[in-house]
Design a protein around this motif. Structure first.
Motif, PDB file in Angstrom:
ATOM      1  N   GLN A 193      33.598  48.821  47.534  1.00  0.00           N
ATOM      2  CA  GLN A 193      34.024  49.506  48.745  1.00  0.00           C
ATOM      3  C   GLN A 193      35.422  50.100  48.656  1.00  0.00           C
ATOM      4  O   GLN A 193      35.678  51.149  49.214  1.00  0.00           O
ATOM      5  CB  GLN A 193      33.868  48.582  49.965  1.00  0.00           C
ATOM      6  N   SER A 194      36.367  49.402  47.954  1.00  0.00           N
ATOM      7  CA  SER A 194      37.673  50.057  47.857  1.00  0.00           C
ATOM      8  C   SER A 194      38.026  50.487  46.436  1.00  0.00           C
ATOM      9  O   SER A 194      39.169  50.850  46.171  1.00  0.00           O
ATOM     10  CB  SER A 194      38.773  49.201  48.487  1.00  0.00           C
ATOM     11  N   GLY A 195      37.044  50.425  45.529  1.00  0.00           N
ATOM     12  CA  GLY A 195      37.231  51.071  44.235  1.00  0.00           C
ATOM     13  C   GLY A 195      38.210  50.419  43.268  1.00  0.00           C
ATOM     14  O   GLY A 195      38.638  51.049  42.306  1.00  0.00           O
ATOM     15  N   GLN A 196      38.576  49.132  43.492  1.00  0.00           N
ATOM     16  CA  GLN A 196      39.444  48.468  42.509  1.00  0.00           C
ATOM     17  C   GLN A 196      38.549  47.838  41.442  1.00  0.00           C
ATOM     18  O   GLN A 196      38.399  46.614  41.377  1.00  0.00           O
ATOM     19  CB  GLN A 196      40.280  47.390  43.183  1.00  0.00           C
ATOM     20  N   PHE A 197      37.992  48.705  40.582  1.00  0.00           N
ATOM     21  CA  PHE A 197      36.943  48.244  39.672  1.00  0.00           C
ATOM     22  C   PHE A 197      37.424  47.165  38.711  1.00  0.00           C
ATOM     23  O   PHE A 197      36.741  46.166  38.485  1.00  0.00           O
ATOM     24  CB  PHE A 197      36.369  49.430  38.903  1.00  0.00           C
ATOM     25  N   GLY A 198      38.597  47.372  38.131  1.00  0.00           N
ATOM     26  CA  GLY A 198      39.090  46.418  37.137  1.00  0.00           C
ATOM     27  C   GLY A 198      39.272  45.036  37.729  1.00  0.00           C
ATOM     28  O   GLY A 198      38.777  44.039  37.196  1.00  0.00           O
ATOM     29  N   TYR A 199      39.943  44.991  38.841  1.00  0.00           N
ATOM     30  CA  TYR A 199      40.225  43.716  39.497  1.00  0.00           C
ATOM     31  C   TYR A 199      38.941  43.001  39.888  1.00  0.00           C
ATOM     32  O   TYR A 199      38.745  41.813  39.589  1.00  0.00           O
ATOM     33  CB  TYR A 199      41.098  43.964  40.732  1.00  0.00           C
ATOM     34  N   ALA A 200      38.013  43.731  40.515  1.00  0.00           N
ATOM     35  CA  ALA A 200      36.767  43.114  40.956  1.00  0.00           C
ATOM     36  C   ALA A 200      35.944  42.633  39.758  1.00  0.00           C
ATOM     37  O   ALA A 200      35.291  41.584  39.826  1.00  0.00           O
ATOM     38  CB  ALA A 200      35.958  44.103  41.787  1.00  0.00           C
ATOM     39  N   THR A 201      35.994  43.383  38.645  1.00  0.00           N
ATOM     40  CA  THR A 201      35.292  42.935  37.443  1.00  0.00           C
ATOM     41  C   THR A 201      35.841  41.600  36.969  1.00  0.00           C
ATOM     42  O   THR A 201      35.086  40.692  36.602  1.00  0.00           O
ATOM     43  CB  THR A 201      35.430  43.968  36.313  1.00  0.00           C
ATOM     44  N   ALA A 202      37.176  41.484  36.987  1.00  0.00           N
ATOM     45  CA  ALA A 202      37.809  40.248  36.528  1.00  0.00           C
ATOM     46  C   ALA A 202      37.356  39.067  37.381  1.00  0.00           C
ATOM     47  O   ALA A 202      37.005  38.009  36.856  1.00  0.00           O
ATOM     48  CB  ALA A 202      39.334  40.392  36.575  1.00  0.00           C
ATOM     49  N   VAL A 203      37.332  39.262  38.692  1.00  0.00           N
ATOM     50  CA  VAL A 203      36.926  38.171  39.586  1.00  0.00           C
ATOM     51  C   VAL A 203      35.460  37.817  39.335  1.00  0.00           C
ATOM     52  O   VAL A 203      35.099  36.641  39.190  1.00  0.00           O
ATOM     53  CB  VAL A 203      37.149  38.568  41.067  1.00  0.00           C
ATOM     54  N   GLY A 204      34.612  38.844  39.240  1.00  0.00           N
ATOM     55  CA  GLY A 204      33.192  38.598  38.995  1.00  0.00           C
ATOM     56  C   GLY A 204      32.952  37.916  37.659  1.00  0.00           C
ATOM     57  O   GLY A 204      32.074  37.073  37.526  1.00  0.00           O
ATOM     58  N   MET A 205      33.775  38.269  36.683  1.00  0.00           N
ATOM     59  CA  MET A 205      33.613  37.688  35.358  1.00  0.00           C
ATOM     60  C   MET A 205      33.922  36.194  35.358  1.00  0.00           C
ATOM     61  O   MET A 205      33.188  35.396  34.779  1.00  0.00           O
ATOM     62  CB  MET A 205      34.561  38.398  34.392  1.00  0.00           C
ATOM     63  N   MET A 206      34.987  35.810  36.057  1.00  0.00           N
ATOM     64  CA  MET A 206      35.302  34.383  36.141  1.00  0.00           C
ATOM     65  C   MET A 206      34.164  33.630  36.804  1.00  0.00           C
ATOM     66  O   MET A 206      33.766  32.551  36.371  1.00  0.00           O
ATOM     67  CB  MET A 206      36.600  34.188  36.928  1.00  0.00           C
TER      68      MET A 206
END
Lengths: 325, 298
Positions: free
Chosen positions: A287-300
């Motif tokens: 929704q707010s396009g912070q792809f890198g950050y959200a990927t990191a959270v999802g990865m953990m």
């Protein structure tokens, strides 16, 4: 005499059946012989490479700055910046805590309900009545959470909803807006979850109960065990492996508390307790396009889930001889 | 048995039946409530007090729903993805399961693990979304169909079922000169009707119920399925439903407006639920079979 003769005839054929056929060695000749099978598997393998393994590779985004022009693998390395941000943000702990509370309520508190229902079904000896009741309880499983939350919104509506009408009929305050209240979030979430899946989850336990050898009950009755003891010692012991397997399978979800339900039940009023990792990833990522950050959270989240499944499975196979694979 | 006449046991049996019956009531009554609300005049429903029968009976809500081009269009999208998605998916899943069933297949264990592992670990929603974007699947109708062609669980259920078919049948066909594809199409598939029905139904229900891809992977309002439309109604509550009504010119046509956002929502819920409930009595036995096949380990 006749019986032993029968057995003698039976043994070789059953041995033959049990002889395991092993996969052939990987060489050109064998592969060519199975070309039809490989051709049938090809779309499937391509599918999983594209939609499962490519996103796994895409997790490098957790260490990169995403740019639309260069795509997933193009951006500059940013190191562990996103992870630092997550661990330094005090809000993150609220999401992790909320996730753990919701998922453990679902995995542990909700676990006995379908088991008890299966035991209850087992005591209804009239097959027609039982299967009628069973089919009704399975129904909510086939409805989307959108529908269930829609029903909840209507039943729990302030003043006009069924529940509030009942409360005011009994002399209480009928204007509570349950879906906007922090205090009622957990009970709404929990009971709607139990309601939706209790019947469906009971199927597998019920099948396990049906598979228990009836002579065990007769033997226990002769030994003087009453009904309750039979349920405890034979039925519950008999379905223990099933309970364990399902529990292990579910533990992998410890960090995903069920996106659909929570996302739809989340309102401005209950945000403090209803924002979970999954909804946070969707909000920051999609929704707010912070792809890198959200990927990191999802990865953990994914890695912790994998570790938990592997650990629990190892524990279960050592301790109870029950394993997923 | 000896304690058949035990009083507490008999009491328990009755108690047991009552509890189960109450649980079933708790499932049926909410639907009756929604149905009653959807068949009641919207403005009248706002006064509250409607339980399981409509007070001011009216078909107005349904007429309004069917006037909405958005909802009708969404119904069509849902129908399309359910039918097309299910047919392709079942066929491909059966093919993969048949290949994985072949015990002599070189590398069978590795391929099975390669597929099974995706159930344990995934790259997460964001990389997945970006893959969909790079493939230009987002904002097309194919985003509903292609990414859900295979599911690990369905492949495993099918394979377990195929494994129960005796090898001798295939071997006989092979000796008669059938190719693998002929065996698959003419022998295995016709013998597997129960599992095909099961997997097909699982698939169809998942397609019909999926609101997520419509919400997050598609922007074009003309491509949104019914479940997504309902989700948008729930999230935006009144706003969207009211806007829908203004667009359709309902305010000018009907002198006395009886349809409200809420009553429209109720009718939409019934529209989403109705197909599932209508076919449910005929299909539920297949579902139960499917779960039980799936629980059998190799």
């Amino acid at each position: 005499m006749v019986m032993t003769a029968d057995k003698k005839i039976e043994t070789p054929s059953s041995l033959k059946k049990k002889k395991k056929v092993k996969p052939m060695k990987i060489n050109f000749e064998n592969i060519w012989q199975h070309r039809a099978q490989y051709f049938m598997l090809l779309p499937c393998i391509i599918f999983f490479i594209i939609f499962s393994y490519l996103p796994m590779a895409g997790m490098v985004l957790a260490f990169k700055e995403f740019r639309f022009d260069t795509g997933i693998f193009g951006g500059a390395w940013v190191g562990l910046q996103y992870f630092e941000r997550f661990f330094q943000d005090p809000q993150s702990w609220t999401f992790v805590k909320n996730t753990l509370i919701i998922s453990s309520m679902k995995l542990i508190l909700a676990l006995p309900f379908p088991i008890i229902l299966a035991l209850m079904f087992n005591e209804i000896k009239n097959n027609k009545i039982r299967s009628f009741f069973q089919s009704i309880t399975y129904l909510p499983h086939f409805l989307s959470w959108v529908v269930v939350v829609g029903i909840l919104q209507s039943i729990l509506a302030p003043n006009t909803g069924l529940l509030n009408q009942m409360i005011s009929f009994l002399g209480g305050d009928g204007s509570r807006f349950f879906l906007m209240e922090e205090a009622s979030f957990h009970s709404v979430m929990f009971w709607s979850y139990v309601w939706k899946d209790i019947g469906w989850s009971s199927i597998i336990y019920f099948a396990a109960i049906m598979g228990i050898n009836p002579s065990l009950y007769e033997a226990a009755a002769i030994d003087g065990a009453n009904r309750w003891r039979q349920i405890w010692h034979i039925t519950l012991t008999g379905i223990r492996p099933t309970i364990l397997i399902l529990f292990i399978l579910s533990l992998g979800n410890i960090l995903s508390a069920g996106f659909d339900q929570i996302y739809l039940l989340k309102t401005p009023g209950n945000m403090e307790v209803s924002e979970i990792i999954d909804t946070y990833v969707i909000r920051t990522g999609l929704q707010s396009g912070q792809f890198g950050y959200a990927t990191a959270v999802g990865m953990m989240q994914g890695i912790v889930g994998l570790i938990v499944v592997l650990a629990v499975n190892r524990f279960a196979s050592k301790k109870f001889n029950t394993s997923l694979w | 048995m000896f304690d058949e006449h035990d009083k507490t046991w008999r009491f328990f049996k009755i108690f047991n039946l009552i509890i189960v019956a109450l649980l079933c009531l708790s499932i049926i009554l909410p639907f009756l409530n929604i149905l009653a609300l959807s068949l009641n005049e919207g403005t009248d429903a706002q006064r509250g007090g409607i339980s399981f029968f409509p007070r001011e009976f009216s078909f107005e809500n349904y007429i309004e729903v069917f006037k909405q081009s958005t909802i009708l269009n969404a119904f069509g999208i849902s129908l399309f993805r359910t039918v097309v998605g299910t047919i392709i998916s079942v066929f491909l899943t059966a093919m993969a399961a048949y290949a994985l069933k072949t015990k002599t297949l070189p590398g069978r264990k590795f391929i099975t693990f390669f597929i099974f592992f995706t159930m344990l670990f995934s790259g997460g929603i964001v990389p997945y979304y970006l893959v969909l974007t790079e493939l230009h699947l987002t904002n097309t109708i194919w985003v509903y169909i292609i990414p859900s062609l295979y599911s690990v669980w369905n492949i495993l259920i099918m394979r377990t079922f195929f494994l129960q078919i005796p090898d001798s049948i295939e071997e006989a066909a092979r000796i008669d000169g059938c190719s693998e594809f002929q065996i698959f199409l003419k022998i295995i598939l016709p013998m597997s009707k129960p599992v095909i029905a099961t997997i097909g139904l699982f698939n169809a229900v998942a397609h019909w119920n999926d609101w997520f891809s419509g919400s997050f992977y598609v922007r074009n309002p003309e491509l949104k399925p019914l479940a997504t439309i309902l989700q948008e109604m729930l999230t935006r509550q009144q706003a969207l439903a009211d806007a829908l009504m203004k667009n359709s010119g309902a305010y000018e046509l009907i002198e006395k407006i009886t349809v409200t956002g809420d009553s429209l929502k109720m009718a939409t819920i019934i529209l989403v639920v109705a197909p599932i409930i209508m076919i449910y009595p005929f299909i539920q036995k297949y579902f139960v079979k499917g779960v039980n096949i799936g629980s059998v380990k190799e």
